[in-house]
Design a protein around this motif. Structure first.
Motif, PDB file in Angstrom:
ATOM      1  N   ARG A  20       7.817 -22.341   7.180  1.00  0.00           N
ATOM      2  CA  ARG A  20       7.075 -23.099   6.185  1.00  0.00           C
ATOM      3  C   ARG A  20       5.571 -22.848   6.262  1.00  0.00           C
ATOM      4  O   ARG A  20       4.785 -23.548   5.631  1.00  0.00           O
ATOM      5  N   THR A  21       5.155 -21.854   7.030  1.00  0.00           N
ATOM      6  CA  THR A  21       3.726 -21.566   7.144  1.00  0.00           C
ATOM      7  C   THR A  21       3.212 -21.002   5.835  1.00  0.00           C
ATOM      8  O   THR A  21       3.943 -20.348   5.092  1.00  0.00           O
ATOM      9  N   ARG A  22       2.003 -21.209   5.556  1.00  0.00           N
ATOM     10  CA  ARG A  22       1.409 -20.648   4.353  1.00  0.00           C
ATOM     11  C   ARG A  22       1.129 -19.169   4.567  1.00  0.00           C
ATOM     12  O   ARG A  22       1.237 -18.654   5.674  1.00  0.00           O
ATOM     13  N   LEU A  23       0.752 -18.520   3.518  1.00  0.00           N
ATOM     14  CA  LEU A  23       0.561 -17.075   3.587  1.00  0.00           C
ATOM     15  C   LEU A  23      -0.899 -16.709   3.820  1.00  0.00           C
ATOM     16  O   LEU A  23      -1.806 -17.417   3.374  1.00  0.00           O
ATOM     17  N   SER A  24      -1.088 -15.605   4.493  1.00  0.00           N
ATOM     18  CA  SER A  24      -2.438 -15.061   4.677  1.00  0.00           C
ATOM     19  C   SER A  24      -2.543 -13.740   3.931  1.00  0.00           C
ATOM     20  O   SER A  24      -1.543 -13.206   3.447  1.00  0.00           O
ATOM     21  N   SER A  25      -3.725 -13.202   3.855  1.00  0.00           N
ATOM     22  CA  SER A  25      -3.911 -11.894   3.221  1.00  0.00           C
ATOM     23  C   SER A  25      -3.004 -10.853   3.874  1.00  0.00           C
ATOM     24  O   SER A  25      -2.402 -10.019   3.203  1.00  0.00           O
ATOM     25  N   ALA A  26      -2.916 -10.939   5.191  1.00  0.00           N
ATOM     26  CA  ALA A  26      -2.101  -9.963   5.922  1.00  0.00           C
ATOM     27  C   ALA A  26      -0.640 -10.025   5.480  1.00  0.00           C
ATOM     28  O   ALA A  26       0.028  -8.996   5.382  1.00  0.00           O
ATOM     29  N   ASP A  27      -0.147 -11.198   5.201  1.00  0.00           N
ATOM     30  CA  ASP A  27       1.232 -11.326   4.737  1.00  0.00           C
ATOM     31  C   ASP A  27       1.424 -10.603   3.412  1.00  0.00           C
ATOM     32  O   ASP A  27       2.421  -9.911   3.204  1.00  0.00           O
ATOM     33  N   TRP A  28       0.483 -10.767   2.530  1.00  0.00           N
ATOM     34  CA  TRP A  28       0.575 -10.096   1.235  1.00  0.00           C
ATOM     35  C   TRP A  28       0.512  -8.583   1.408  1.00  0.00           C
ATOM     36  O   TRP A  28       1.246  -7.834   0.753  1.00  0.00           O
ATOM     37  N   GLU A  29      -0.348  -8.135   2.290  1.00  0.00           N
ATOM     38  CA  GLU A  29      -0.451  -6.692   2.517  1.00  0.00           C
ATOM     39  C   GLU A  29       0.849  -6.146   3.099  1.00  0.00           C
ATOM     40  O   GLU A  29       1.325  -5.082   2.681  1.00  0.00           O
ATOM     41  N   ALA A  30       1.412  -6.886   4.040  1.00  0.00           N
ATOM     42  CA  ALA A  30       2.672  -6.438   4.642  1.00  0.00           C
ATOM     43  C   ALA A  30       3.773  -6.405   3.583  1.00  0.00           C
ATOM     44  O   ALA A  30       4.545  -5.438   3.504  1.00  0.00           O
ATOM     45  N   GLY A  31       3.825  -7.434   2.780  1.00  0.00           N
ATOM     46  CA  GLY A  31       4.820  -7.460   1.712  1.00  0.00           C
ATOM     47  C   GLY A  31       4.623  -6.322   0.737  1.00  0.00           C
ATOM     48  O   GLY A  31       5.589  -5.716   0.251  1.00  0.00           O
ATOM     49  N   ALA A  32       3.385  -6.008   0.455  1.00  0.00           N
ATOM     50  CA  ALA A  32       3.078  -4.903  -0.454  1.00  0.00           C
ATOM     51  C   ALA A  32       3.599  -3.589   0.122  1.00  0.00           C
ATOM     52  O   ALA A  32       4.203  -2.780  -0.598  1.00  0.00           O
ATOM     53  N   LEU A  33       3.403  -3.375   1.403  1.00  0.00           N
ATOM     54  CA  LEU A  33       3.885  -2.140   2.029  1.00  0.00           C
ATOM     55  C   LEU A  33       5.416  -2.090   2.030  1.00  0.00           C
ATOM     56  O   LEU A  33       6.003  -1.018   1.857  1.00  0.00           O
ATOM     57  N   ASP A  34       6.042  -3.227   2.219  1.00  0.00           N
ATOM     58  CA  ASP A  34       7.505  -3.255   2.141  1.00  0.00           C
ATOM     59  C   ASP A  34       7.978  -2.816   0.759  1.00  0.00           C
ATOM     60  O   ASP A  34       8.812  -1.919   0.621  1.00  0.00           O
ATOM     61  N   LEU A  35       7.422  -3.442  -0.243  1.00  0.00           N
ATOM     62  CA  LEU A  35       7.799  -3.108  -1.615  1.00  0.00           C
ATOM     63  C   LEU A  35       7.508  -1.645  -1.914  1.00  0.00           C
ATOM     64  O   LEU A  35       8.286  -0.948  -2.570  1.00  0.00           O
ATOM     65  N   LEU A  36       6.375  -1.196  -1.432  1.00  0.00           N
ATOM     66  CA  LEU A  36       5.960   0.188  -1.638  1.00  0.00           C
ATOM     67  C   LEU A  36       6.982   1.150  -1.060  1.00  0.00           C
ATOM     68  O   LEU A  36       7.398   2.118  -1.716  1.00  0.00           O
ATOM     69  N   ALA A  43      -7.080  -4.513  -5.577  1.00  0.00           N
ATOM     70  CA  ALA A  43      -7.633  -4.881  -4.274  1.00  0.00           C
ATOM     71  C   ALA A  43      -6.535  -4.987  -3.230  1.00  0.00           C
ATOM     72  O   ALA A  43      -6.709  -4.562  -2.080  1.00  0.00           O
ATOM     73  N   LEU A  44      -5.409  -5.534  -3.638  1.00  0.00           N
ATOM     74  CA  LEU A  44      -4.280  -5.621  -2.704  1.00  0.00           C
ATOM     75  C   LEU A  44      -3.824  -4.237  -2.281  1.00  0.00           C
ATOM     76  O   LEU A  44      -3.663  -3.945  -1.097  1.00  0.00           O
ATOM     77  N   LEU A  45      -3.634  -3.381  -3.252  1.00  0.00           N
ATOM     78  CA  LEU A  45      -3.190  -2.023  -2.960  1.00  0.00           C
ATOM     79  C   LEU A  45      -4.155  -1.338  -1.994  1.00  0.00           C
ATOM     80  O   LEU A  45      -3.744  -0.711  -1.014  1.00  0.00           O
ATOM     81  N   LYS A  46      -5.407  -1.465  -2.286  1.00  0.00           N
ATOM     82  CA  LYS A  46      -6.426  -0.828  -1.447  1.00  0.00           C
ATOM     83  C   LYS A  46      -6.342  -1.348  -0.013  1.00  0.00           C
ATOM     84  O   LYS A  46      -6.316  -0.564   0.941  1.00  0.00           O
ATOM     85  N   ALA A  47      -6.296  -2.652   0.123  1.00  0.00           N
ATOM     86  CA  ALA A  47      -6.236  -3.238   1.460  1.00  0.00           C
ATOM     87  C   ALA A  47      -4.984  -2.805   2.196  1.00  0.00           C
ATOM     88  O   ALA A  47      -5.028  -2.431   3.375  1.00  0.00           O
ATOM     89  N   ALA A  48      -3.849  -2.827   1.492  1.00  0.00           N
ATOM     90  CA  ALA A  48      -2.586  -2.461   2.131  1.00  0.00           C
ATOM     91  C   ALA A  48      -2.619  -1.006   2.590  1.00  0.00           C
ATOM     92  O   ALA A  48      -2.198  -0.684   3.707  1.00  0.00           O
ATOM     93  N   LEU A  49      -3.140  -0.139   1.753  1.00  0.00           N
ATOM     94  CA  LEU A  49      -3.152   1.280   2.098  1.00  0.00           C
ATOM     95  C   LEU A  49      -4.103   1.563   3.245  1.00  0.00           C
ATOM     96  O   LEU A  49      -3.829   2.408   4.100  1.00  0.00           O
ATOM     97  N   GLU A  50      -5.207   0.850   3.279  1.00  0.00           N
ATOM     98  CA  GLU A  50      -6.129   1.076   4.387  1.00  0.00           C
ATOM     99  C   GLU A  50      -5.519   0.592   5.705  1.00  0.00           C
ATOM    100  O   GLU A  50      -5.699   1.222   6.748  1.00  0.00           O
ATOM    101  N   ARG A  51      -4.792  -0.491   5.615  1.00  0.00           N
ATOM    102  CA  ARG A  51      -4.070  -0.961   6.799  1.00  0.00           C
ATOM    103  C   ARG A  51      -3.076   0.088   7.255  1.00  0.00           C
ATOM    104  O   ARG A  51      -2.974   0.409   8.442  1.00  0.00           O
ATOM    105  N   TRP A  52      -2.354   0.649   6.318  1.00  0.00           N
ATOM    106  CA  TRP A  52      -1.371   1.682   6.650  1.00  0.00           C
ATOM    107  C   TRP A  52      -2.056   2.907   7.251  1.00  0.00           C
ATOM    108  O   TRP A  52      -1.599   3.472   8.246  1.00  0.00           O
TER     109      TRP A  52
END
Lengths: 197, 197
Positions: free
Chosen positions: B13-29, B62-71
């Motif tokens: 039940r924890t809320r989401l952080s930016s990192a969660d969205w980035e991780a989810g984006a990479l999964d979907l990707l 912005a999400l895409l950019k952040a996710a890709l830089e993390r990757w």
DNA sequence: GCTTGTCAATACGGCGGCGTATGGTGTTAC
DNA sequence: GTAACACCATACGCCGCCGTATTGACAAGC
């Protein structure tokens, strides 16, 4: 309108046929990829509205399918049939590697299709085309006394190198090579992947 | 936490952080490609609505950019830094070729990104990553006494083979190879592209 | 010249995604 | 316990594309 002509797109006043739409689809495909092959943009490009399109095709998918099948047939005729005539297998391979330097359009199209392999219409066409090409390579290596397994692996390697190079050059545009560099690279590939006579 | 839990998505039940969205984006990707990384589908997948998303990111780009830089960062750390420690260049190359058999996730991601090289956010990331990898290969070949030009060409060839194989295997799924076949292929590639000790 | 067939324009409804605005809820700080 | 903050829901307008329905223009055949 009694006026003879306006200067806008669609200079010739002839109506469009299915073939015109297919040709336009392939143009758009080469320039901007599969997703860019959309009905309304293509209609704008051809100087008509989509009211025309849906007379020729039942759907966008049908257009894509028709265009790709046209491409498949044409590709087969222009690149592989001419090579069948070269008797010596090493020479045939070398010619294949070298001739593909020209005919950029064909490579551009293939490269765009590589980026849409998840598309249900694109996938089977690419599977057939690639299969045929790899098989062609394998046959040639077999003629060079490669074992069955070695021929298969070398064919896979050679074709992978082709596919990868396409993506790196045309899509990533990582290395803008001069003509001499390019020729030197092709020479290197030939030396590495084709046994010396 | 007072509540034990419900069984739907978003089990914790924890809320989401930016990192969660980035991780989810990479999964979907990895699963469905760049175009599938869309705000609303991703929000659904994470069990929230896009009202949440736009608190963390100003836009999809912005999400895409952040996710890709993390990757990009993670990729560099996990695949290349470990190899730097291998002193012998031929061995280092061989290890590079072989180790990349595992870590499928990384390849899947890279392969999906190859299909989106026209995207303005994807292109620069892929340019940097690919450039680094090719440079790594070139250095290794230089250590094996290849001339500058030969090293460059062989590196291009080797990397092209990698890229192409990815597309043929993961995207085209042309050849469903067994583990033994795959190992045999890698062996063939090593023999062909790396000079014997 | 009138019909038939072929190609095209217009207008419409629907869908899915983007981004905004605004209000709501839980947690934390004090 | 209340105020501030962080996260989320809802509802909305917009755009671009798909596909349909209807009508129109123009040529050919007879």
């Amino acid at each position: 309108m009694p006026q003879p002509q306006t200067a806008d797109p669609r200079a010739d006043r002839t109506r469009l046929s299915s073939a015109d739409w297919e040709a336009g689809a392939l143009d758009l495909l080469a320039e901007q990829g599969v997703t860019a092959v959309a009905v309304e943009p293509l209609a704008r490009r051809l100087g008509v509205t989509k009211g025309s399109f849906y007379w020729h095709f039942p759907s966008r998918e049908a257009l894509l399918k028709a265009a790709l099948e046209r491409w498949e047939k044409l590709d087969e005729e222009t690149v592989f049939e001419p090579l069948e005539e070269i008797a010596d297998p090493a020479e045939r391979l070398r010619e294949l590697f070298v001739r593909t330097s020209k005919e950029m359009r064909s490579h551009v199209l293939y490269s765009e299709l590589l980026k849409a392999l998840d598309h249900p219409v694109v996938q089977p066409v690419m599977a057939r085309v690639s299969q045929r090409r790899i098989h062609f390579l394998m046959q040639a290596y077999r003629s060079l006394n490669f074992s069955r397994k070695d021929a298969m692996n070398r064919a896979r390697l050679a074709y992978s190198a082709y596919v990868g190079f396409l993506q790196l050059m045309l899509q990533l545009k990582l290395t803008r090579m001069s003509v001499e560099e390019f020729d030197a690279y092709v020479g290197h590939v030939v030396e590495t992947l084709i046994p010396a006579a």
